[in-house]
Design a protein around this motif. Structure first.
Motif, PDB file in Angstrom:
ATOM      1  N   THR A 186       9.790  -8.561   6.633  1.00 48.25           N
ATOM      2  CA  THR A 186       9.224  -7.994   5.402  1.00 48.25           C
ATOM      3  C   THR A 186       9.709  -6.550   5.226  1.00 48.25           C
ATOM      4  OG1 THR A 186       7.248  -9.304   5.817  1.00 48.25           O
ATOM      5  CG2 THR A 186       7.049  -7.564   4.179  1.00 48.25           C
ATOM      6  N   THR A 187      10.004  -6.186   3.990  1.00 47.47           N
ATOM      7  CA  THR A 187      10.323  -4.792   3.668  1.00 47.47           C
ATOM      8  C   THR A 187       9.015  -4.103   3.288  1.00 47.47           C
ATOM      9  OG1 THR A 187      12.440  -5.494   2.771  1.00 47.47           O
ATOM     10  CG2 THR A 187      11.676  -3.293   2.158  1.00 47.47           C
ATOM     11  N   VAL A 188       8.807  -2.905   3.802  1.00 50.97           N
ATOM     12  CA  VAL A 188       7.535  -2.229   3.547  1.00 50.97           C
ATOM     13  C   VAL A 188       7.769  -0.819   3.029  1.00 50.97           C
ATOM     14  CG1 VAL A 188       5.411  -1.351   4.614  1.00 50.97           C
ATOM     15  CG2 VAL A 188       6.332  -3.544   5.353  1.00 50.97           C
ATOM     16  N   LEU A 189       7.049  -0.483   1.951  1.00 50.61           N
ATOM     17  CA  LEU A 189       6.944   0.915   1.573  1.00 50.61           C
ATOM     18  C   LEU A 189       5.505   1.324   1.858  1.00 50.61           C
ATOM     19  CD1 LEU A 189       8.401   2.865  -1.341  1.00 50.61           C
ATOM     20  CD2 LEU A 189       6.005   3.150  -0.791  1.00 50.61           C
ATOM     21  N   LEU A 190       5.375   2.334   2.686  1.00 53.93           N
ATOM     22  CA  LEU A 190       4.078   2.731   3.204  1.00 53.93           C
ATOM     23  C   LEU A 190       3.811   4.171   2.789  1.00 53.93           C
ATOM     24  CD1 LEU A 190       2.193   2.194   5.968  1.00 53.93           C
ATOM     25  CD2 LEU A 190       3.858   3.759   6.886  1.00 53.93           C
ATOM     26  N   THR A 191       2.673   4.444   2.187  1.00 50.02           N
ATOM     27  CA  THR A 191       2.367   5.854   1.932  1.00 50.02           C
ATOM     28  C   THR A 191       1.333   6.298   2.948  1.00 50.02           C
ATOM     29  OG1 THR A 191       0.396   5.771   0.538  1.00 50.02           O
ATOM     30  CG2 THR A 191       2.498   5.310  -0.542  1.00 50.02           C
ATOM     31  N   THR A 192       1.438   7.530   3.354  1.00 48.29           N
ATOM     32  CA  THR A 192       0.482   8.006   4.343  1.00 48.29           C
ATOM     33  C   THR A 192       0.379   9.527   4.333  1.00 48.29           C
ATOM     34  OG1 THR A 192      -0.132   7.897   6.685  1.00 48.29           O
ATOM     35  CG2 THR A 192       2.200   8.044   6.205  1.00 48.29           C
ATOM     36  N   GLN A 193      -0.779   9.994   4.746  1.00 48.30           N
ATOM     37  CA  GLN A 193      -0.924  11.426   5.002  1.00 48.30           C
ATOM     38  C   GLN A 193      -0.877  11.665   6.504  1.00 48.30           C
ATOM     39  OE1 GLN A 193      -4.200  13.337   3.086  1.00 48.30           O
ATOM     40  NE2 GLN A 193      -4.331  11.780   1.512  1.00 48.30           N
ATOM     41  N   TYR A 194      -0.837  10.563   7.259  1.00 46.96           N
ATOM     42  CA  TYR A 194      -0.853  10.691   8.719  1.00 46.96           C
ATOM     43  C   TYR A 194       0.563  10.689   9.253  1.00 46.96           C
ATOM     44  CZ  TYR A 194      -5.724   9.332   8.264  1.00 46.96           C
ATOM     45  OH  TYR A 194      -7.035   9.260   7.915  1.00 46.96           O
ATOM     46  N   LEU A 195       0.947  11.830   9.794  1.00 46.88           N
ATOM     47  CA  LEU A 195       2.296  11.955  10.303  1.00 46.88           C
ATOM     48  C   LEU A 195       2.535  10.988  11.446  1.00 46.88           C
ATOM     49  CD1 LEU A 195       1.590  15.613   9.996  1.00 46.88           C
ATOM     50  CD2 LEU A 195       3.589  14.629   8.932  1.00 46.88           C
ATOM     51  N   GLU A 196       1.508  10.765  12.222  1.00 47.32           N
ATOM     52  CA  GLU A 196       1.636   9.864  13.364  1.00 47.32           C
ATOM     53  C   GLU A 196       1.936   8.432  12.883  1.00 47.32           C
ATOM     54  OE1 GLU A 196      -1.929   9.498  15.591  1.00 47.32           O
ATOM     55  OE2 GLU A 196      -0.927   8.354  17.168  1.00 47.32           O
ATOM     56  N   GLU A 197       1.326   8.102  11.750  1.00 46.00           N
ATOM     57  CA  GLU A 197       1.518   6.757  11.201  1.00 46.00           C
ATOM     58  C   GLU A 197       2.973   6.560  10.754  1.00 46.00           C
ATOM     59  OE1 GLU A 197      -1.767   4.706   9.332  1.00 46.00           O
ATOM     60  OE2 GLU A 197      -0.787   5.132   7.429  1.00 46.00           O
ATOM     61  N   ALA A 198       3.520   7.569  10.082  1.00 46.42           N
ATOM     62  CA  ALA A 198       4.916   7.490   9.652  1.00 46.42           C
ATOM     63  C   ALA A 198       5.826   7.450  10.879  1.00 46.42           C
ATOM     64  CB  ALA A 198       5.256   8.689   8.776  1.00 46.42           C
ATOM     65  N   ASP A 199       5.500   8.252  11.861  1.00 48.84           N
ATOM     66  CA  ASP A 199       6.290   8.322  13.081  1.00 48.84           C
ATOM     67  C   ASP A 199       6.317   6.956  13.763  1.00 48.84           C
ATOM     68  OD1 ASP A 199       7.771   9.519  15.004  1.00 48.84           O
ATOM     69  OD2 ASP A 199       6.271  10.993  15.598  1.00 48.84           O
ATOM     70  N   ARG A 200       5.175   6.309  13.778  1.00 54.06           N
ATOM     71  CA  ARG A 200       5.017   5.048  14.499  1.00 54.06           C
ATOM     72  C   ARG A 200       5.646   3.859  13.768  1.00 54.06           C
ATOM     73  NH1 ARG A 200       0.729   3.393  18.115  1.00 54.06           N
ATOM     74  NH2 ARG A 200       0.823   1.136  18.165  1.00 54.06           N
ATOM     75  N   LEU A 201       5.492   3.829  12.436  1.00 55.25           N
ATOM     76  CA  LEU A 201       5.874   2.603  11.717  1.00 55.25           C
ATOM     77  C   LEU A 201       7.177   2.687  10.941  1.00 55.25           C
ATOM     78  CD1 LEU A 201       2.477   1.497  10.131  1.00 55.25           C
ATOM     79  CD2 LEU A 201       3.631   0.436  12.071  1.00 55.25           C
ATOM     80  N   ALA A 202       7.538   3.886  10.505  1.00 49.27           N
ATOM     81  CA  ALA A 202       8.620   3.957   9.511  1.00 49.27           C
ATOM     82  C   ALA A 202       9.993   4.083  10.159  1.00 49.27           C
ATOM     83  CB  ALA A 202       8.373   5.140   8.577  1.00 49.27           C
ATOM     84  N   ASP A 203      10.972   3.317   9.635  1.00 53.10           N
ATOM     85  CA  ASP A 203      12.361   3.503  10.055  1.00 53.10           C
ATOM     86  C   ASP A 203      12.895   4.804   9.481  1.00 53.10           C
ATOM     87  OD1 ASP A 203      12.887   0.894  11.360  1.00 53.10           O
ATOM     88  OD2 ASP A 203      12.339   0.149   9.381  1.00 53.10           O
ATOM     89  N   ARG A 204      12.542   5.030   8.217  1.00 55.56           N
ATOM     90  CA  ARG A 204      12.954   6.277   7.577  1.00 55.56           C
ATOM     91  C   ARG A 204      11.758   6.857   6.838  1.00 55.56           C
ATOM     92  NH1 ARG A 204      18.046   7.111   7.825  1.00 55.56           N
ATOM     93  NH2 ARG A 204      18.081   8.583   6.110  1.00 55.56           N
ATOM     94  N   ILE A 205      11.806   8.178   6.668  1.00 54.35           N
ATOM     95  CA  ILE A 205      10.673   8.874   6.048  1.00 54.35           C
ATOM     96  C   ILE A 205      11.186   9.715   4.887  1.00 54.35           C
ATOM     97  CG2 ILE A 205       8.950  10.703   6.458  1.00 54.35           C
ATOM     98  CD1 ILE A 205       8.935   9.749   9.414  1.00 54.35           C
ATOM     99  N   ALA A 206      10.439   9.692   3.779  1.00 52.68           N
ATOM    100  CA  ALA A 206      10.710  10.633   2.692  1.00 52.68           C
ATOM    101  C   ALA A 206       9.462  11.502   2.567  1.00 52.68           C
ATOM    102  CB  ALA A 206      10.980   9.890   1.390  1.00 52.68           C
ATOM    103  N   VAL A 207       9.652  12.801   2.676  1.00 54.05           N
ATOM    104  CA  VAL A 207       8.516  13.714   2.550  1.00 54.05           C
ATOM    105  C   VAL A 207       8.412  14.124   1.086  1.00 54.05           C
ATOM    106  CG1 VAL A 207       7.465  15.868   3.347  1.00 54.05           C
ATOM    107  CG2 VAL A 207       8.972  14.588   4.880  1.00 54.05           C
TER     108      VAL A 207
END
Ligand code: ATP
Length: 326
Positions: A186-207
Motif C-alpha cells: 500500500t502507498t501511504v501519505l501520512l500527516t503527523t505532528q509527531y516527529l518520531e512517527e515520521a521517523d518510524r514510518l515514513a520512507d521520505r518526509i516533507a516538512v
C-alpha cells in the motif's frame, strides 16, 4: 517506480488565509510519505484535496493515476482515508460500522459482512465486534477507523494524524499495523505532528510550514542537513542551569534550548565526544554540578526547530484528545 501521488503547485485560500501556497509532492508506489508540520501548516487541507473533499484554487494533483478534480468520482473508489475527520458512528457496533462502509462502496450485503469480519479479525477487534463503539477505547476506535479505510482494499491510503491523542502503547500498536500494510504494497501519505512517527514510518518526509514545503528528504538526510551533534545535560538547580548556559555558550553552534522546568539543556555542537569532554571540563571548572550528560545525533525535533524556529509540539489545547472515549 510509478508515482502513486503526484502534486504540483497546489494552492488553496480560505478568504485571507493562504492554507496552501504552491505545494509539490511525489510519492512513489508502495512507499510512505510523511507530511510533517505544526498546527495550521496545511496538512489537512492537502489531504482533503487529495481525497477529493476539497477543490484546489490552483495547481493539480493525481492519485493512482487519476486527477483529483476531473476524475474525483472514480478516484474515490481507489483511496482510503482515516484520521481526524473520518466517521465512526458511536451508536453502531464495530461490525455494523464496517458493514456500512462496505455498502457505501457497493460491495453488497454478504461481501460487506465478510469483509467487516476479516478486518475486525485482522485488527484484533473481533472480541468487541458486536459492542457499540461508544464503549471502546481510543486505540480501538483508531484501529476501527483505519479498518474502515481498508474496506475497499485501496492501493493508496491517507492517514491524517492517525495517532494524535493516543497513549504510547496504543500508538506503537497502530504503527505496527500501518507498517504491515506498507509491507503488503500500500502507498501511504501520512500527516503527523509527531516527529518520531515520521521517523518510524515514513520512507521520505516533507516538512510543511505555513502552506509551503520547507524541506524534504529521508529522516537521515534531514538530520544531516541540520548537522553536528547535540549535548544534552541536566543540572540540579535553576541557578546552575543559568550558570551552565553562560559557561557553555562559546561551544554552541546554534541556539541552545533550555528547559527551566526539567532543568535540562540541549546544545548543538560539532566534534562529537571531544565537545562533550570539553563541555564537562568547562562545567567542572565553574563547579557546576551535573546530574547527567550525553551526546546524541540530531532528532527530527531538532530539524524542525532549526527549519522553523519553533518546537514541533507547540499545539493548541483543543488538539489533545482523550485516549478513552465514553
Ligand atoms: P492541524 O494539525 O491543526 O490539523 P494542518 O496542518 O492540518 O493543521 P490545515 O487544517 O490544513 O492545517 O489548515 C491550514 C490553514 O488554513 C490554517 O491557517 C487554518 O486556520 C486554515 N483553514 C483550514 N480550514 C479552514 C476553513 N474551513 N476556513 C478558514 N480557514 C481554514
Amino acid at each position: 517506480m510509478p508515482d502513486a501521488i503526484m502534486v504540483e503547485g497546489l494552492t488553496k485560500r480560505y478568504g485571507d488565509v493562504t492554507a496552501l501556497d504552491g505545494v509539490d509532492l511525489t510519492v512513489p508506489e508502495g512507499t510512505v510519505l510523511g507530511l510533517l508540520g505544526p498546527n495550521g501548516a496545511g496538512k489537512t487541507t492537502t489531504v482533503r484535496i487529495l481525497t477529493t473533499l476539497l477543490r484546489p484554487d490552483a495547481g493539480h494533483a493525481t492519485v493512482a493515476g487519476l486527477d483529483v478534480v476531473r476524475d474525483a468520482h472514480r478516484l474515490r473508489a481507489r483511496i482510503g482515508a482515516s484520521g481526524q475527520y473520518a466517521a465512526v458512528d458511536d451508536h453502531l457496533t464495530g461490525a455494523e460500522n464496517l458493514e456500512m462502509v462496505g455498502r457505501l462502496y457497493h460491495l453488497g450485503a454478504r461481501r460487506s459482512r465478510e469483509r467487516a469480519r476479516e478486518l475486525l479479525d485482522r485488527f484484533d477487534l473481533a472480541d468487541a465486534a458486536d459492542r457499540p463503539v461508544r464503549g471502546w477505547s481510543g486505540g480501538m476506535r483508531r484501529r476501527l477507523d483505519l479498518a474502515g479505510a481498508l474496506v475497499a482494499d485501496p492501493p493508496v491510503l491517507f492517514l491524517d494524524e492517525p495517532t494524535t491523542g493516543l497513549d504510547p502503547r496504543a500508538r506503537i500498536a497502530l504503527w505496527d499495523v500501518i507498517a504491515e500494510l506498507v509491507r503488503e504494497g500500500t502507498t501511504v501519505l501520512l500527516t503527523t505532528q509527531y516527529l518520531e512517527e515520521a521517523d518510524r514510518l515514513a520512507d521520505r518526509i516533507a516538512v510543511v510550514d505555513r502552506g509551503r514545503v520547507i524541506a524534504r528528504g529521508t529522516a537521515e538526510e534531514l538530520k544531516d542537513q541540520v548537522g553536528g551533534d547535540r549535548i544534552e545535560l541536566s543540572v540540579t538547580s535553576a541557578a546552575s542551569l543559568e550558570h551552565a548556559a553562560r559557561a557553555l555558550a562559546p561551544l554552541a553552534l546554534g541556539e541552545m534550548q533550555v528547559d527551566a522546568v526539567a532543568l535540562r539543556m540541549t546544545i548543538p555542537v560539532t566534534g562529537g565526544a571531544a565537545a562533550l569532554t570539553q563541555a564537562l571540563g568547562h562545567l567542572a571548572a565553574e563547579r557546576i554540578a551535573v546530574r547527567d550528560a550525553g551526546l546524541r545525533r540530531p532528532t527530527l525535533d531538532d530539524v524542525f526547530l532549526t527549519l522553523t524556529g519553533r518546537q514541533a509540539d507547540e499545539r493548541t489545547a483543543d488538539d489533545k484528545t482523550e485516549e478513552t472515549v465514553r
